[in-house]
Design a protein around this motif. Structure first.
Motif, mmCIF file in Angstrom:
data_model
loop_
_atom_site.group_PDB
_atom_site.id
_atom_site.type_symbol
_atom_site.label_atom_id
_atom_site.label_comp_id
_atom_site.label_asym_id
_atom_site.label_seq_id
_atom_site.Cartn_x
_atom_site.Cartn_y
_atom_site.Cartn_z
ATOM 1 N N ARG A 25 0.833 -1.350 -0.126
ATOM 2 C CA ARG A 25 -0.024 -0.474 0.230
ATOM 3 C C ARG A 25 0.890 1.474 -0.279
ATOM 4 N N LYS A 26 2.055 1.802 0.590
ATOM 5 C CA LYS A 26 2.779 2.123 1.018
ATOM 6 C C LYS A 26 3.577 2.997 -0.546
ATOM 7 N N ARG A 27 3.699 1.250 -1.143
ATOM 8 C CA ARG A 27 4.359 2.005 -2.574
ATOM 9 C C ARG A 27 3.504 1.761 -3.405
ATOM 10 N N VAL A 28 2.075 1.657 -3.816
ATOM 11 C CA VAL A 28 0.859 1.644 -4.273
ATOM 12 C C VAL A 28 0.766 4.063 -3.952
ATOM 13 N N ALA A 29 1.233 4.132 -2.792
ATOM 14 C CA ALA A 29 0.822 5.532 -2.108
ATOM 15 C C ALA A 29 2.005 6.066 -2.599
ATOM 16 N N VAL A 30 3.238 6.105 -3.318
ATOM 17 C CA VAL A 30 4.386 6.927 -3.789
ATOM 18 C C VAL A 30 4.636 6.386 -4.798
ATOM 19 N N ALA A 31 3.719 5.844 -5.863
ATOM 20 C CA ALA A 31 3.961 5.824 -7.241
ATOM 21 C C ALA A 31 2.459 6.638 -7.708
ATOM 22 N N ARG A 32 1.410 7.516 -6.581
ATOM 23 C CA ARG A 32 0.038 7.726 -7.332
ATOM 24 C C ARG A 32 1.236 9.187 -6.974
ATOM 25 N N ALA A 33 2.334 9.442 -6.039
ATOM 26 C CA ALA A 33 2.360 10.346 -5.609
ATOM 27 C C ALA A 33 3.545 10.942 -6.439
ATOM 28 N N LEU A 34 4.273 10.162 -7.934
ATOM 29 C CA LEU A 34 5.027 10.002 -8.733
ATOM 30 C C LEU A 34 4.129 10.785 -9.759
ATOM 31 N N ALA A 35 3.105 9.974 -10.347
ATOM 32 C CA ALA A 35 2.383 10.732 -11.314
ATOM 33 C C ALA A 35 2.635 11.894 -11.995
ATOM 34 N N LEU A 36 2.314 12.745 -11.432
ATOM 35 C CA LEU A 36 3.270 14.246 -12.238
ATOM 36 C C LEU A 36 4.050 14.823 -12.348
ATOM 37 N N ASP A 37 4.924 13.995 -11.881
ATOM 38 C CA ASP A 37 6.892 14.196 -12.018
ATOM 39 C C ASP A 37 6.507 15.072 -10.727
ATOM 40 N N PRO A 38 7.287 15.636 -9.034
ATOM 41 C CA PRO A 38 6.833 16.522 -8.690
ATOM 42 C C PRO A 38 8.089 16.738 -8.462
ATOM 43 N N GLU A 39 8.785 17.959 -8.214
ATOM 44 C CA GLU A 39 10.202 18.442 -8.113
ATOM 45 C C GLU A 39 10.188 18.158 -6.930
ATOM 46 N N ILE A 40 9.631 18.043 -5.839
ATOM 47 C CA ILE A 40 9.325 17.554 -4.308
ATOM 48 C C ILE A 40 8.167 16.281 -3.798
ATOM 49 N N ILE A 41 9.164 16.228 -3.122
ATOM 50 C CA ILE A 41 8.298 15.085 -2.292
ATOM 51 C C ILE A 41 8.135 14.845 -1.279
ATOM 52 N N LEU A 42 7.132 14.988 -0.112
ATOM 53 C CA LEU A 42 6.193 15.107 1.079
ATOM 54 C C LEU A 42 6.423 13.818 1.759
ATOM 55 N N TYR A 43 7.425 13.244 2.466
ATOM 56 C CA TYR A 43 7.006 11.639 3.001
ATOM 57 C C TYR A 43 6.087 12.413 4.509
ATOM 58 N N ASP A 44 5.524 12.087 4.917
ATOM 59 C CA ASP A 44 5.011 11.860 6.897
ATOM 60 C C ASP A 44 4.976 10.424 7.080
ATOM 61 N N GLU A 45 5.533 9.959 7.881
ATOM 62 C CA GLU A 45 6.124 8.748 8.524
ATOM 63 C C GLU A 45 5.548 7.904 7.264
ATOM 64 N N PRO A 46 6.608 7.145 6.313
ATOM 65 C CA PRO A 46 6.425 6.500 5.637
ATOM 66 C C PRO A 46 6.604 5.244 5.610
ATOM 67 N N THR A 47 7.379 4.885 7.052
ATOM 68 C CA THR A 47 7.516 3.561 7.090
ATOM 69 C C THR A 47 6.157 2.712 9.167
ATOM 70 N N THR A 48 5.839 4.133 8.924
ATOM 71 C CA THR A 48 4.713 3.472 10.391
ATOM 72 C C THR A 48 4.539 2.356 10.185
ATOM 73 N N GLY A 49 4.237 1.753 11.145
ATOM 74 C CA GLY A 49 3.471 0.095 11.370
ATOM 75 C C GLY A 49 3.877 0.032 10.064
ATOM 76 N N LEU A 50 4.695 -0.174 9.889
ATOM 77 C CA LEU A 50 5.411 -1.346 8.856
ATOM 78 C C LEU A 50 6.602 -2.115 9.541
ATOM 79 N N ASP A 51 6.887 -3.283 9.528
ATOM 80 C CA ASP A 51 7.737 -4.796 10.250
ATOM 81 C C ASP A 51 9.314 -3.883 9.661
ATOM 82 N N PRO A 52 10.596 -3.987 10.170
ATOM 83 C CA PRO A 52 11.819 -3.583 10.013
ATOM 84 C C PRO A 52 12.049 -4.381 7.991
ATOM 85 N N VAL A 53 11.907 -5.156 8.065
ATOM 86 C CA VAL A 53 12.164 -5.601 6.526
ATOM 87 C C VAL A 53 11.474 -4.623 5.642
#
Length: 249
Positions: free
Chosen positions: A148-176
């Motif tokens: 789900r995080k990866r899909v959200a990142v793909a959507r965030a990249l859709a319009l070729d942004p110059e800046i990406i703001l990540y809010d707690e991108p690893t929250t709730g995920l296991d260490p691996v």
């Protein structure tokens, strides 16, 4: 050569219900930089992130992003700027009623006039960029947290942004999975030459990706420097934060 500053916060203050969250806070981020924004829970990290793209308006101070006076702009004026500044929400914020394809295609349909074939190719390309294939027809509920995080990142990249703001991108995920997301952030930063600001409590993530660390305490940025400097030379609260994170990387 001086690095161009494309995000500037100057003496920004913000209060909620009489409680000050930001107190004349100032910050500059250079083009192409990968910055980690740290601080205790409730210190104002996410508020800072939301002021950068105009989701929250400060009570005072000035915010400039890509040469635009964000703190003075109305909602209609912010729309074209937000095409250049993607915001990855903490939970991913995928639309539960849409499959993966439609989630990633959403900003493309909103802002571009692509043929069905071009749209499909662009969605596949974006999913490949985050190392996902053959998931277009799956619903968000059928995906793992990391997917789900990866899909959200793909959507965030859709319009070729110059800046990406990540809010707690690893929250709730296991260490691996967290390590894989860290690798993805670093890979995208290098390949796409974007400017990235990562709000996180994850010290391992910071150690893996951050070129510079800033620390928010009591409404102000009290430290700016490398991970090594934060560990060894930062204020006590910063050194304690890193020690509690348990990584010596």
């Amino acid at each position: 050569m001086t690095q161009e500053k494309i995000i500037r916060l100057a003496d920004v203050s913000k209060s909620f219900a009489g409680k000050a969250v930001l107190r004349e806070a100032s910050l500059e981020v250079g083009r192409g930089e990968l910055l980690a924004l740290l601080g205790a829970s409730g210190s104002g990290k996410s508020v800072t992130l939301k002021t950068i793209n105009g989701l929250i308006c400060p009570d005072s101070g000035a915010i400039e992003v890509l040469g635009n006076p964000v703190s003075e702009m109305g909602e209609a004026e912010l729309v074209p700027l937000r095409r250049r500044v993607s915001y990855l929400f903490q939970g991913g914020a995928l639309f539960d009623s849409m499959n993966v394809f439609d989630n990633v295609a959403f900003p493309l349909r909103e802002h571009l006039d692509l043929s069905p074939q071009d749209l499909a190719e662009r969605v596949r390309s974006l999913l490949a960029m985050v190392h996902l294939e053959d998931v277009e027809q799956l619903q968000p509920s059928e995906l793992s947290g990391g997917m789900r995080k990866r899909v959200a990142v793909a959507r965030a990249l859709a319009l070729d942004p110059e800046i990406i703001l990540y809010d707690e991108p690893t929250t709730g995920l296991d260490p691996v999975t967290s390590r894989a997301i860290a690798g993805l952030i670093l890979d995208l930063d290098r390949r796409l030459d974007v400017t990235s600001v990562v709000v996180t409590h994850d010290i391992l993530l910071v150690s893996q990706v951050a070129e510079r660390v800033v620390f928010l305490e009591k409404g102000n940025f009290i430290f700016s420097g490398s991970v090594a400097e934060a560990r060894r030379q930062g204020p006590a609260v910063v050194r304690e934060f890193f020690a509690a994170g348990g990584s010596d990387a």
